[in-house]
Scaffold this motif. Structure first.
Motif, PDB file in Angstrom:
ATOM      1  N   ASN A   8       4.038   6.239  -4.478  1.00 12.96           N
ATOM      2  CA  ASN A   8       4.136   7.562  -3.875  1.00 12.96           C
ATOM      3  C   ASN A   8       2.835   7.919  -3.173  1.00 12.96           C
ATOM      4  O   ASN A   8       1.791   7.306  -3.417  1.00 12.96           O
ATOM      5  CB  ASN A   8       4.447   8.620  -4.947  1.00 12.96           C
ATOM      6  CG  ASN A   8       5.803   8.417  -5.573  1.00 12.96           C
ATOM      7  OD1 ASN A   8       6.768   8.105  -4.882  1.00 12.96           O
ATOM      8  ND2 ASN A   8       5.880   8.562  -6.886  1.00 12.96           N
ATOM      9  N   PHE A   9       2.914   8.927  -2.302  1.00 15.34           N
ATOM     10  CA  PHE A   9       1.724   9.405  -1.622  1.00 15.34           C
ATOM     11  C   PHE A   9       0.729   9.959  -2.632  1.00 15.34           C
ATOM     12  O   PHE A   9       1.108  10.674  -3.561  1.00 15.34           O
ATOM     13  CB  PHE A   9       2.105  10.509  -0.631  1.00 15.34           C
ATOM     14  CG  PHE A   9       2.224  10.013   0.786  1.00 15.34           C
ATOM     15  CD1 PHE A   9       2.612   8.716   1.043  1.00 15.34           C
ATOM     16  CD2 PHE A   9       1.967  10.855   1.861  1.00 15.34           C
ATOM     17  CE1 PHE A   9       2.739   8.261   2.340  1.00 15.34           C
ATOM     18  CE2 PHE A   9       2.095  10.412   3.156  1.00 15.34           C
ATOM     19  CZ  PHE A   9       2.476   9.110   3.400  1.00 15.34           C
ATOM     20  N   GLU A  10      -0.539   9.627  -2.429  1.00 12.95           N
ATOM     21  CA  GLU A  10      -1.603  10.213  -3.214  1.00 12.95           C
ATOM     22  C   GLU A  10      -2.308  11.274  -2.386  1.00 12.95           C
ATOM     23  O   GLU A  10      -1.910  11.563  -1.248  1.00 12.95           O
ATOM     24  CB  GLU A  10      -2.575   9.119  -3.660  1.00 12.95           C
ATOM     25  CG  GLU A  10      -1.920   8.063  -4.547  1.00 12.95           C
ATOM     26  CD  GLU A  10      -2.882   6.971  -4.957  1.00 12.95           C
ATOM     27  OE1 GLU A  10      -4.044   7.009  -4.494  1.00 12.95           O
ATOM     28  OE2 GLU A  10      -2.473   6.086  -5.727  1.00 12.95           O
ATOM     29  N   THR A  11      -3.372  11.845  -2.945  1.00 15.28           N
ATOM     30  CA  THR A  11      -4.033  12.971  -2.284  1.00 15.28           C
ATOM     31  C   THR A  11      -4.532  12.618  -0.893  1.00 15.28           C
ATOM     32  O   THR A  11      -4.301  13.353   0.076  1.00 15.28           O
ATOM     33  CB  THR A  11      -5.216  13.467  -3.146  1.00 15.28           C
ATOM     34  OG1 THR A  11      -4.741  13.833  -4.436  1.00 15.28           O
ATOM     35  CG2 THR A  11      -5.892  14.667  -2.485  1.00 15.28           C
ATOM     36  N   ASP A  13      -3.521  10.305   1.069  1.00 13.42           N
ATOM     37  CA  ASP A  13      -2.392  10.072   1.974  1.00 13.42           C
ATOM     38  C   ASP A  13      -1.919  11.381   2.598  1.00 13.42           C
ATOM     39  O   ASP A  13      -1.659  11.466   3.809  1.00 13.42           O
ATOM     40  CB  ASP A  13      -1.236   9.406   1.226  1.00 13.42           C
ATOM     41  CG  ASP A  13      -1.609   8.027   0.708  1.00 13.42           C
ATOM     42  OD1 ASP A  13      -2.197   7.259   1.472  1.00 13.42           O
ATOM     43  OD2 ASP A  13      -1.314   7.739  -0.464  1.00 13.42           O
ATOM     44  N   TRP A  14      -1.813  12.411   1.756  1.00 11.32           N
ATOM     45  CA  TRP A  14      -1.408  13.721   2.267  1.00 11.32           C
ATOM     46  C   TRP A  14      -2.467  14.306   3.194  1.00 11.32           C
ATOM     47  O   TRP A  14      -2.137  14.961   4.184  1.00 11.32           O
ATOM     48  CB  TRP A  14      -1.147  14.679   1.099  1.00 11.32           C
ATOM     49  CG  TRP A  14       0.132  14.421   0.382  1.00 11.32           C
ATOM     50  CD1 TRP A  14       0.296  13.923  -0.879  1.00 11.32           C
ATOM     51  CD2 TRP A  14       1.456  14.624   0.898  1.00 11.32           C
ATOM     52  NE1 TRP A  14       1.634  13.799  -1.188  1.00 11.32           N
ATOM     53  CE2 TRP A  14       2.367  14.224  -0.118  1.00 11.32           C
ATOM     54  CE3 TRP A  14       1.956  15.092   2.106  1.00 11.32           C
ATOM     55  CZ2 TRP A  14       3.743  14.305   0.051  1.00 11.32           C
ATOM     56  CZ3 TRP A  14       3.343  15.165   2.279  1.00 11.32           C
ATOM     57  CH2 TRP A  14       4.211  14.772   1.257  1.00 11.32           C
ATOM     58  N   LEU A 157       9.759   8.289   5.108  1.00 11.74           N
ATOM     59  CA  LEU A 157       8.749   9.137   4.472  1.00 11.74           C
ATOM     60  C   LEU A 157       9.272   9.747   3.182  1.00 11.74           C
ATOM     61  O   LEU A 157       8.531   9.867   2.193  1.00 11.74           O
ATOM     62  CB  LEU A 157       8.321  10.246   5.445  1.00 11.74           C
ATOM     63  CG  LEU A 157       7.127  11.102   5.004  1.00 11.74           C
ATOM     64  CD1 LEU A 157       5.876  10.245   4.878  1.00 11.74           C
ATOM     65  CD2 LEU A 157       6.891  12.237   5.993  1.00 11.74           C
ATOM     66  N   GLU A 158      10.544  10.110   3.165  1.00 11.92           N
ATOM     67  CA  GLU A 158      11.126  10.666   1.940  1.00 11.92           C
ATOM     68  C   GLU A 158      11.160   9.615   0.830  1.00 11.92           C
ATOM     69  O   GLU A 158      10.926   9.928  -0.348  1.00 11.92           O
ATOM     70  CB  GLU A 158      12.534  11.182   2.209  1.00 11.92           C
ATOM     71  CG  GLU A 158      13.180  11.818   0.982  1.00 11.92           C
ATOM     72  CD  GLU A 158      14.579  12.336   1.257  1.00 11.92           C
ATOM     73  OE1 GLU A 158      15.106  13.092   0.420  1.00 11.92           O
ATOM     74  OE2 GLU A 158      15.145  11.983   2.310  1.00 11.92           O
ATOM     75  N   VAL A 160       9.039   7.316   0.316  1.00  9.76           N
ATOM     76  CA  VAL A 160       7.682   7.077  -0.185  1.00  9.76           C
ATOM     77  C   VAL A 160       7.113   8.301  -0.881  1.00  9.76           C
ATOM     78  O   VAL A 160       6.447   8.191  -1.910  1.00  9.76           O
ATOM     79  CB  VAL A 160       6.761   6.648   0.972  1.00  9.76           C
ATOM     80  CG1 VAL A 160       5.317   6.491   0.483  1.00  9.76           C
ATOM     81  CG2 VAL A 160       7.241   5.342   1.574  1.00  9.76           C
ATOM     82  N   THR A 161       7.361   9.477  -0.305  1.00 13.75           N
ATOM     83  CA  THR A 161       6.694  10.690  -0.791  1.00 13.75           C
ATOM     84  C   THR A 161       7.606  11.650  -1.528  1.00 13.75           C
ATOM     85  O   THR A 161       7.129  12.502  -2.275  1.00 13.75           O
ATOM     86  CB  THR A 161       6.064  11.445   0.386  1.00 13.75           C
ATOM     87  OG1 THR A 161       7.114  11.949   1.243  1.00 13.75           O
ATOM     88  CG2 THR A 161       5.174  10.532   1.200  1.00 13.75           C
ATOM     89  N   PHE A 163       9.177  13.818   0.158  1.00 15.78           N
ATOM     90  CA  PHE A 163       9.228  14.929   1.104  1.00 15.78           C
ATOM     91  C   PHE A 163      10.582  14.903   1.799  1.00 15.78           C
ATOM     92  O   PHE A 163      10.975  13.904   2.376  1.00 15.78           O
ATOM     93  CB  PHE A 163       8.096  14.803   2.120  1.00 15.78           C
ATOM     94  CG  PHE A 163       7.770  16.066   2.855  1.00 15.78           C
ATOM     95  CD1 PHE A 163       7.253  17.165   2.195  1.00 15.78           C
ATOM     96  CD2 PHE A 163       7.978  16.160   4.227  1.00 15.78           C
ATOM     97  CE1 PHE A 163       6.950  18.326   2.876  1.00 15.78           C
ATOM     98  CE2 PHE A 163       7.679  17.307   4.910  1.00 15.78           C
ATOM     99  CZ  PHE A 163       7.161  18.401   4.231  1.00 15.78           C
ATOM    100  N   THR A 168      10.713  17.090   7.075  1.00 21.04           N
ATOM    101  CA  THR A 168       9.889  16.259   7.955  1.00 21.04           C
ATOM    102  C   THR A 168      10.292  16.434   9.407  1.00 21.04           C
ATOM    103  O   THR A 168       9.440  16.567  10.296  1.00 21.04           O
ATOM    104  CB  THR A 168      10.009  14.776   7.563  1.00 21.04           C
ATOM    105  OG1 THR A 168       9.618  14.612   6.200  1.00 21.04           O
ATOM    106  CG2 THR A 168       9.142  13.907   8.451  1.00 21.04           C
TER     107      THR A 168
END
Length: 216
Positions: A8-11, A13-14, A157-158, A160-161, A163, A168
């Motif tokens: 997943n996305f980390e800080t 990445d965001w 993106l969903e 992975v994250t 979101f 998006t």
């Protein structure tokens, strides 16, 4: 980390994702402020065509990036992985189309200083309906194309994250509309240049990561 473990996305990445959107929006704000402070009158032609005096390199990169949507980046590798390298024959048609356009269409349209190729339809056939028909066909085609081009990276993106896909699409659509509305063609071109760097960096990161796995 196991290969089957969900990543997943980390800080950071965001942060990078937000920075990319912020820079894109910032380019639109920059050109809006620049045009506002400029003594030169900001005409419709200046907004839509960039004053017809933009440099070759950013315009060429912008045109190139316009053909590099998620359909190409995500779909082409999947196509070649499942169906083989026969997809390369598509490149022959593209190369031929570019050569013919350079020889026949560009010398015809460029001296006319038109805003769009649809204006040529009106001049050629002396009919506003011809221009309207071409415009409507293009609108329908772009709506269908942009729908797929926006949906593809949003689903990735969903995955992975987490979101949401629709979030998006709305976010990216609003940012794109924002910098286009403020900065016009110049903002669009230079945003494409910036985003091309991000795309190339991402592709290189994938190649390096994959080669690293094979080597070690």
């Amino acid at each position: 980390m196991a290969d089957d473990e969900v990543r997943n996305f980390e800080t950071w990445d965001w942060v990078l994702f937000a920075a990319m959107l912020a820079v894109s929006a910032g380019i639109g704000i920059f050109y809006a402020v620049k045009e506002f402070c400029s003594e030169k009158k900001n005409t419709t032609g200046e907004f839509l065509m960039g004053g017809r005096n933009m440099q070759l390199f950013p315009v060429a990169v912008s045109i190139l990036v316009s053909f590099m949507s998620a359909i190409l980046i995500l779909g082409t590798p999947a196509e070649m992985y499942t169906a083989g390298t026969l997809y390369f024959t598509y490149l022959l048609g593209m190369i031929l189309a570019i050569i013919l356009s350079t020889i026949f269409f560009v010398p015809l349209l460029y001296p006319l200083t038109l805003t769009s190729s649809f204006e040529y339809l009106e001049l050629r056939f002396n009919s506003k309906y011809a221009k309207l028909t071409g415009t409507l066909i293009m609108i329908v085609q772009q709506i269908l194309y942009m729908g797929i081009a926006s949906y593809a990276p949003s689903t990735a993106l969903e995955a992975v994250t987490g979101f949401l896909t629709w979030a998006t699409i709305i976010t990216v659509g609003c940012v794109s509309t924002f910098y286009t509305f403020l900065g016009g063609m110049k903002a669009v071109v230079w945003t494409d240049v910036f985003q091309s760097v991000i795309m190339i960096a991402g592709l290189l990161a994938i190649v390096i990561q994959v080669n690293g796995r094979f080597l070690y």
